[in-house]
Design a protein around this motif. Sequence first.
Motif, PDB file in Angstrom:
ATOM      1  N   PHE A   1       6.874   1.720   4.254  1.00 28.24           N
ATOM      2  CA  PHE A   1       6.685   1.069   5.546  1.00 28.24           C
ATOM      3  C   PHE A   1       5.902  -0.232   5.414  1.00 28.24           C
ATOM      4  O   PHE A   1       6.171  -1.197   6.117  1.00 28.24           O
ATOM      5  N   GLU A   2       4.946  -0.297   4.517  1.00 23.99           N
ATOM      6  CA  GLU A   2       4.218  -1.557   4.332  1.00 23.99           C
ATOM      7  C   GLU A   2       5.125  -2.607   3.702  1.00 23.99           C
ATOM      8  O   GLU A   2       5.042  -3.791   4.028  1.00 23.99           O
ATOM      9  N   TYR A   3       6.009  -2.169   2.821  1.00 25.40           N
ATOM     10  CA  TYR A   3       6.999  -3.097   2.250  1.00 25.40           C
ATOM     11  C   TYR A   3       7.896  -3.673   3.346  1.00 25.40           C
ATOM     12  O   TYR A   3       8.191  -4.877   3.347  1.00 25.40           O
TER      13      TYR A   3
ATOM     14  N   ALA B   1       0.835  -1.201   0.000  1.00 23.98           N
ATOM     15  CA  ALA B   1       0.000   0.000   0.000  1.00 23.98           C
ATOM     16  C   ALA B   1       0.870   1.251   0.000  1.00 23.98           C
ATOM     17  O   ALA B   1       1.932   1.295   0.620  1.00 23.98           O
ATOM     18  N   GLY B   2       0.427   2.262  -0.743  1.00 25.06           N
ATOM     19  CA  GLY B   2       1.147   3.522  -0.779  1.00 25.06           C
ATOM     20  C   GLY B   2       1.918   3.757  -2.061  1.00 25.06           C
ATOM     21  O   GLY B   2       2.663   4.734  -2.172  1.00 25.06           O
ATOM     22  N   ALA B   3       1.758   2.879  -3.056  1.00 27.76           N
ATOM     23  CA  ALA B   3       2.455   3.073  -4.333  1.00 27.76           C
ATOM     24  C   ALA B   3       1.994   4.379  -4.981  1.00 27.76           C
ATOM     25  O   ALA B   3       0.830   4.762  -4.895  1.00 27.76           O
ATOM     26  N   GLY B   4       2.923   5.062  -5.660  1.00 25.15           N
ATOM     27  CA  GLY B   4       2.619   6.333  -6.295  1.00 25.15           C
ATOM     28  C   GLY B   4       1.834   6.171  -7.585  1.00 25.15           C
ATOM     29  O   GLY B   4       1.695   5.069  -8.121  1.00 25.15           O
ATOM     30  N   PRO B   5       1.316   7.285  -8.121  1.00 25.23           N
ATOM     31  CA  PRO B   5       0.482   7.216  -9.329  1.00 25.23           C
ATOM     32  C   PRO B   5       1.223   6.695 -10.559  1.00 25.23           C
ATOM     33  O   PRO B   5       0.604   6.054 -11.411  1.00 25.23           O
TER      34      PRO B   5
ATOM     35  N   VAL C   1      -4.195  -9.249  -6.136  1.00 24.58           N
ATOM     36  CA  VAL C   1      -3.343  -8.200  -5.572  1.00 24.58           C
ATOM     37  C   VAL C   1      -3.293  -8.328  -4.051  1.00 24.58           C
ATOM     38  O   VAL C   1      -4.310  -8.566  -3.388  1.00 24.58           O
ATOM     39  N   TYR C   2      -2.073  -8.149  -3.500  1.00 25.06           N
ATOM     40  CA  TYR C   2      -1.843  -8.166  -2.055  1.00 25.06           C
ATOM     41  C   TYR C   2      -1.206  -6.824  -1.674  1.00 25.06           C
ATOM     42  O   TYR C   2      -0.182  -6.447  -2.239  1.00 25.06           O
ATOM     43  N   GLN C   3      -1.797  -6.130  -0.708  1.00 26.48           N
ATOM     44  CA  GLN C   3      -1.295  -4.804  -0.359  1.00 26.48           C
ATOM     45  C   GLN C   3      -0.812  -4.677   1.082  1.00 26.48           C
ATOM     46  O   GLN C   3      -0.233  -3.658   1.440  1.00 26.48           O
ATOM     47  N   THR C   4      -1.036  -5.696   1.890  1.00 26.15           N
ATOM     48  CA  THR C   4      -0.581  -5.650   3.287  1.00 26.15           C
ATOM     49  C   THR C   4       0.151  -6.929   3.642  1.00 26.15           C
ATOM     50  O   THR C   4      -0.059  -7.986   3.025  1.00 26.15           O
ATOM     51  N   ALA C   5       0.988  -6.844   4.656  1.00 25.52           N
ATOM     52  CA  ALA C   5       1.738  -8.012   5.110  1.00 25.52           C
ATOM     53  C   ALA C   5       0.804  -9.107   5.603  1.00 25.52           C
ATOM     54  O   ALA C   5       1.088 -10.304   5.425  1.00 25.52           O
TER      55      ALA C   5
END
Length: 349
Positions: free
Chosen positions: A58-60, A9-13, A30-34
């Motif tokens: 930070f999510e990465y 989560a938080g990827a740029g445009p 799609v997976y966006q959180t740990a």
Amino acid sequence: MTLHVIRPAGAGPRLETVLDRALTGREIRVYQTAEELQDLRGQKLLFAVGLDETGLSFEYIKMLARLRQDQTLLEGSAAGILVDGPGELFTKSTAAELAFTVNQAGCALVGRPLVEATGTLENFRIQAQNLHTDLEGAYQAAVEDLISRLFVDFCPKKDPELLVLHASSHHTSNTMALWEKVRVQLGEGFTVTEIGLRNGTLSDCSGCPYTLCLHFGEKGGCFYGGLMQQEVYPAVRRCDGIVMLCPNYNDALSANLTACINRLTALFRQTRFYDKALFAVVVSGYSGGDILARQLIAAMNMNKSFYLPPRFALLETANDPGQAVQRPGVDQRLDAFAQTIRDTLRCVE
């Protein structure tokens, strides 16, 4: 087949736009959180990491921790990596860190698994010229090419040949001692070629102009000739896998192994190495084996396009001669590493 897109989560445009275009018409999850990362064994994976202005996500980082906690989470999967950042730093170092982590979790990486987008996209300048497009177009094309290559399985030919490269003394080297154990455990069914790159036998790459390097590469050689042209190049062409024997010198690959990798550029101009697997034995006197493993991934997998099988490296810590083969549990680790080579090259007894 479903493509599993791990996009913190938080990827740029810009990253979102490129991905949306590249994934149109494909079956994806799609997976966006740990917390969403559960059993991803045997899947095709695309890690797409967008960095912030500090070079972090930070999510990465939470995902990275999850992958390090469960080192079977990605067993039997194959992955590519996309890293997009607003600056000129941290994209490749993030990718190398991620590549090592997923590999330890049982995931293979295709040859040239990384598409990195720096803030200016200047790293796509040559690709844009070759494709007769702009920087954004070259970025888009690279992502689409990576996704298509994810669905091409690694298939070595019958009767595999291993090339072993080292720059060590047989009498005192812990690295060589470990390899000798592995070679015995490999058993029948392999042709093994060992080439020593000792002092005085190898000149480093001097950075010839592109056209000169290409000219000699097309003829199967290099301007500087010598051991690389006479022995290493023919062996690389023949082999199905390369085993790099790497003692840790000041948290870096030895000078001769580095020179060898640099000199592979002339051969790389002529051909890609997607069908050749990379393995390594890394021995550190104190610590830092992961640093050398990441160097090998960056140089040989990300740049030179060698396929990276799951857990490609045997990482040991030893100082005194003979200590490595006496470490607690080393026999089990040697067995597992030999099995990795057999499984990768389809030479299972």
